[in-house]
Scaffold this motif. Sequence first.
Motif, PDB file in Angstrom:
ATOM      1  N   SER A 177      68.264 -49.151 -66.064  1.00 60.52           N
ATOM      2  CA  SER A 177      69.169 -48.356 -65.222  1.00 60.52           C
ATOM      3  C   SER A 177      68.872 -46.695 -65.221  1.00 60.52           C
ATOM      4  CB  SER A 177      70.576 -48.498 -65.790  1.00 60.52           C
ATOM      5  OG  SER A 177      70.854 -49.690 -65.836  1.00 60.52           O
ATOM      6  N   LEU A 178      69.377 -46.283 -64.429  1.00 59.01           N
ATOM      7  CA  LEU A 178      69.160 -44.706 -63.983  1.00 59.01           C
ATOM      8  C   LEU A 178      70.438 -44.234 -63.327  1.00 59.01           C
ATOM      9  CD1 LEU A 178      66.921 -42.730 -65.050  1.00 59.01           C
ATOM     10  CD2 LEU A 178      65.872 -43.011 -62.595  1.00 59.01           C
ATOM     11  N   ARG A 179      70.773 -42.807 -63.725  1.00 59.77           N
ATOM     12  CA  ARG A 179      71.659 -42.226 -62.780  1.00 59.77           C
ATOM     13  C   ARG A 179      71.226 -40.985 -62.177  1.00 59.77           C
ATOM     14  NH1 ARG A 179      77.900 -40.133 -64.323  1.00 59.77           N
ATOM     15  NH2 ARG A 179      76.643 -38.410 -65.203  1.00 59.77           N
ATOM     16  N   LEU A 180      71.520 -40.899 -60.796  1.00 59.23           N
ATOM     17  CA  LEU A 180      71.437 -39.687 -60.204  1.00 59.23           C
ATOM     18  C   LEU A 180      72.553 -38.975 -60.069  1.00 59.23           C
ATOM     19  CD1 LEU A 180      68.615 -40.918 -57.502  1.00 59.23           C
ATOM     20  CD2 LEU A 180      68.098 -40.185 -59.766  1.00 59.23           C
ATOM     21  N   SER A 181      72.250 -37.476 -60.051  1.00 55.17           N
ATOM     22  CA  SER A 181      73.321 -36.541 -59.766  1.00 55.17           C
ATOM     23  C   SER A 181      73.089 -35.711 -58.714  1.00 55.17           C
ATOM     24  CB  SER A 181      73.704 -35.684 -60.912  1.00 55.17           C
ATOM     25  OG  SER A 181      73.945 -36.482 -62.233  1.00 55.17           O
ATOM     26  N   CYS A 182      74.123 -35.495 -57.708  1.00 55.11           N
ATOM     27  CA  CYS A 182      74.058 -34.293 -56.801  1.00 55.11           C
ATOM     28  C   CYS A 182      75.281 -33.550 -56.849  1.00 55.11           C
ATOM     29  CB  CYS A 182      73.844 -35.405 -55.513  1.00 55.11           C
ATOM     30  SG  CYS A 182      73.940 -34.056 -54.076  1.00 55.11           S
ATOM     31  N   THR A 183      74.812 -32.173 -56.700  1.00 54.04           N
ATOM     32  CA  THR A 183      75.856 -31.182 -56.665  1.00 54.04           C
ATOM     33  C   THR A 183      75.942 -30.299 -55.457  1.00 54.04           C
ATOM     34  OG1 THR A 183      75.738 -31.158 -59.215  1.00 54.04           O
ATOM     35  CG2 THR A 183      76.745 -29.331 -58.095  1.00 54.04           C
ATOM     36  N   ALA A 184      76.940 -30.199 -54.907  1.00 59.47           N
ATOM     37  CA  ALA A 184      77.029 -29.258 -53.802  1.00 59.47           C
ATOM     38  C   ALA A 184      77.769 -27.945 -53.899  1.00 59.47           C
ATOM     39  CB  ALA A 184      77.752 -30.091 -52.683  1.00 59.47           C
ATOM     40  N   SER A 185      77.126 -27.110 -53.385  1.00 57.10           N
ATOM     41  CA  SER A 185      77.697 -25.722 -53.505  1.00 57.10           C
ATOM     42  C   SER A 185      77.833 -25.170 -51.927  1.00 57.10           C
ATOM     43  CB  SER A 185      77.082 -24.699 -54.507  1.00 57.10           C
ATOM     44  OG  SER A 185      75.701 -24.636 -54.014  1.00 57.10           O
ATOM     45  N   GLY A 186      78.600 -23.992 -51.798  1.00 57.39           N
ATOM     46  CA  GLY A 186      78.852 -23.468 -50.541  1.00 57.39           C
ATOM     47  C   GLY A 186      80.083 -23.725 -49.943  1.00 57.39           C
ATOM     48  N   THR A 187      80.045 -23.888 -48.700  1.00 59.77           N
ATOM     49  CA  THR A 187      81.015 -24.326 -47.712  1.00 59.77           C
ATOM     50  C   THR A 187      81.394 -25.669 -47.890  1.00 59.77           C
ATOM     51  OG1 THR A 187      79.876 -24.276 -45.869  1.00 59.77           O
ATOM     52  CG2 THR A 187      80.825 -22.371 -46.205  1.00 59.77           C
ATOM     53  N   THR A 188      81.754 -26.337 -49.167  1.00 54.53           N
ATOM     54  CA  THR A 188      81.924 -27.936 -49.199  1.00 54.53           C
ATOM     55  C   THR A 188      82.995 -28.261 -48.557  1.00 54.53           C
ATOM     56  OG1 THR A 188      83.117 -27.411 -51.342  1.00 54.53           O
ATOM     57  CG2 THR A 188      80.510 -27.681 -51.399  1.00 54.53           C
ATOM     58  N   TYR A 189      83.949 -27.385 -48.091  1.00 51.28           N
ATOM     59  CA  TYR A 189      85.225 -28.087 -47.272  1.00 51.28           C
ATOM     60  C   TYR A 189      84.854 -28.480 -46.116  1.00 51.28           C
ATOM     61  CZ  TYR A 189      84.712 -23.231 -45.255  1.00 51.28           C
ATOM     62  OH  TYR A 189      84.291 -22.211 -44.532  1.00 51.28           O
ATOM     63  N   ASN A 190      83.773 -28.273 -45.368  1.00 42.36           N
ATOM     64  CA  ASN A 190      83.164 -28.739 -44.088  1.00 42.36           C
ATOM     65  C   ASN A 190      82.446 -30.087 -44.325  1.00 42.36           C
ATOM     66  OD1 ASN A 190      83.919 -26.624 -42.612  1.00 42.36           O
ATOM     67  ND2 ASN A 190      82.046 -25.411 -42.696  1.00 42.36           N
ATOM     68  N   ILE A 191      82.186 -30.431 -45.493  1.00 45.23           N
ATOM     69  CA  ILE A 191      81.701 -31.841 -45.826  1.00 45.23           C
ATOM     70  C   ILE A 191      82.585 -33.001 -45.546  1.00 45.23           C
ATOM     71  CG2 ILE A 191      80.479 -33.368 -47.397  1.00 45.23           C
ATOM     72  CD1 ILE A 191      79.595 -30.816 -48.929  1.00 45.23           C
ATOM     73  N   ILE A 219      78.228 -45.598 -56.285  1.00 49.80           N
ATOM     74  CA  ILE A 219      78.429 -44.158 -56.211  1.00 49.80           C
ATOM     75  C   ILE A 219      79.737 -43.854 -56.624  1.00 49.80           C
ATOM     76  CG2 ILE A 219      78.616 -42.282 -54.464  1.00 49.80           C
ATOM     77  CD1 ILE A 219      76.678 -43.705 -52.839  1.00 49.80           C
ATOM     78  N   SER A 220      79.621 -42.686 -57.336  1.00 49.71           N
ATOM     79  CA  SER A 220      81.010 -42.276 -57.987  1.00 49.71           C
ATOM     80  C   SER A 220      80.891 -40.740 -57.564  1.00 49.71           C
ATOM     81  CB  SER A 220      81.184 -42.301 -59.384  1.00 49.71           C
ATOM     82  OG  SER A 220      79.912 -41.995 -59.989  1.00 49.71           O
ATOM     83  N   ARG A 221      82.201 -40.061 -57.573  1.00 53.43           N
ATOM     84  CA  ARG A 221      82.515 -38.933 -57.322  1.00 53.43           C
ATOM     85  C   ARG A 221      83.243 -37.750 -58.443  1.00 53.43           C
ATOM     86  NH1 ARG A 221      86.254 -41.660 -55.436  1.00 53.43           N
ATOM     87  NH2 ARG A 221      88.343 -40.729 -55.267  1.00 53.43           N
ATOM     88  N   ASP A 222      82.718 -36.619 -58.506  1.00 52.09           N
ATOM     89  CA  ASP A 222      83.739 -35.746 -59.252  1.00 52.09           C
ATOM     90  C   ASP A 222      84.150 -34.798 -58.289  1.00 52.09           C
ATOM     91  OD1 ASP A 222      84.749 -33.769 -61.146  1.00 52.09           O
ATOM     92  OD2 ASP A 222      83.508 -34.480 -62.557  1.00 52.09           O
ATOM     93  N   LYS A 223      85.134 -34.655 -57.915  1.00 53.28           N
ATOM     94  CA  LYS A 223      85.676 -33.599 -56.753  1.00 53.28           C
ATOM     95  C   LYS A 223      85.637 -32.211 -57.363  1.00 53.28           C
ATOM     96  CE  LYS A 223      87.438 -32.753 -52.574  1.00 53.28           C
ATOM     97  NZ  LYS A 223      86.965 -33.240 -51.242  1.00 53.28           N
ATOM     98  N   ALA A 224      85.961 -32.028 -58.528  1.00 49.13           N
ATOM     99  CA  ALA A 224      86.253 -30.710 -59.243  1.00 49.13           C
ATOM    100  C   ALA A 224      84.753 -30.056 -59.530  1.00 49.13           C
ATOM    101  CB  ALA A 224      87.078 -31.105 -60.568  1.00 49.13           C
ATOM    102  N   LYS A 225      83.814 -30.960 -59.493  1.00 59.91           N
ATOM    103  CA  LYS A 225      82.373 -30.573 -59.653  1.00 59.91           C
ATOM    104  C   LYS A 225      81.590 -30.506 -58.327  1.00 59.91           C
ATOM    105  CE  LYS A 225      81.988 -31.648 -64.733  1.00 59.91           C
ATOM    106  NZ  LYS A 225      81.239 -32.580 -65.585  1.00 59.91           N
ATOM    107  N   SER A 226      82.287 -30.837 -57.272  1.00 57.22           N
ATOM    108  CA  SER A 226      81.485 -31.178 -56.041  1.00 57.22           C
ATOM    109  C   SER A 226      80.271 -31.922 -56.388  1.00 57.22           C
ATOM    110  CB  SER A 226      81.180 -29.814 -55.334  1.00 57.22           C
ATOM    111  OG  SER A 226      82.538 -29.029 -55.110  1.00 57.22           O
ATOM    112  N   ALA A 227      80.550 -33.075 -56.987  1.00 58.23           N
ATOM    113  CA  ALA A 227      79.250 -33.870 -57.344  1.00 58.23           C
ATOM    114  C   ALA A 227      79.392 -35.255 -56.894  1.00 58.23           C
ATOM    115  CB  ALA A 227      78.954 -33.527 -58.819  1.00 58.23           C
TER     116      ALA A 227
END
Length: 128
Positions: A17-31, A73-81
């Motif tokens: 198994s492997l877990r990838l992460s993706c973190t967003a920054s900037g104008t994330t409210y537009n996503i 897929i899972s999310r962490d809204k507080a981290k925008s990830a």
Amino acid sequence: QVELVESGGGLVKAGDSLRLSCTASGTTYNIHALAWFRQASGEEREFVGGIRWSGGSYGTTYYGDSVKGRFSISRDKAKSAIYLQMNTLKPRDKTVYYCAAGRPIQATMETRRSYTTWGQGTQVTVSS
């Protein structure tokens, strides 16, 4: 403007198994959605999975046929990830994985053109 940074790629053995992460920054409210695609050399970029990031369907996940039942897929809204948990990896999962952000409607979640921002990609290698 949104920026995406992926991490977590590496070399594993088939079945691992492997877990990838993706973190967003900037104008994330537009996503409206974040997604994972992958692309092997000489092939089209393939939808792996995605998650709605805003609106009434917030949190709804979608998966490509080739990974259903193995990836999640899972999310962490507080981290925008978002995270891509990949289980029971197979040699054919070996490729570069990209995080993407955009404003697709639900019907176009799997469409590459729905996404306007892409990360730099992270390599996943699966040995047999």
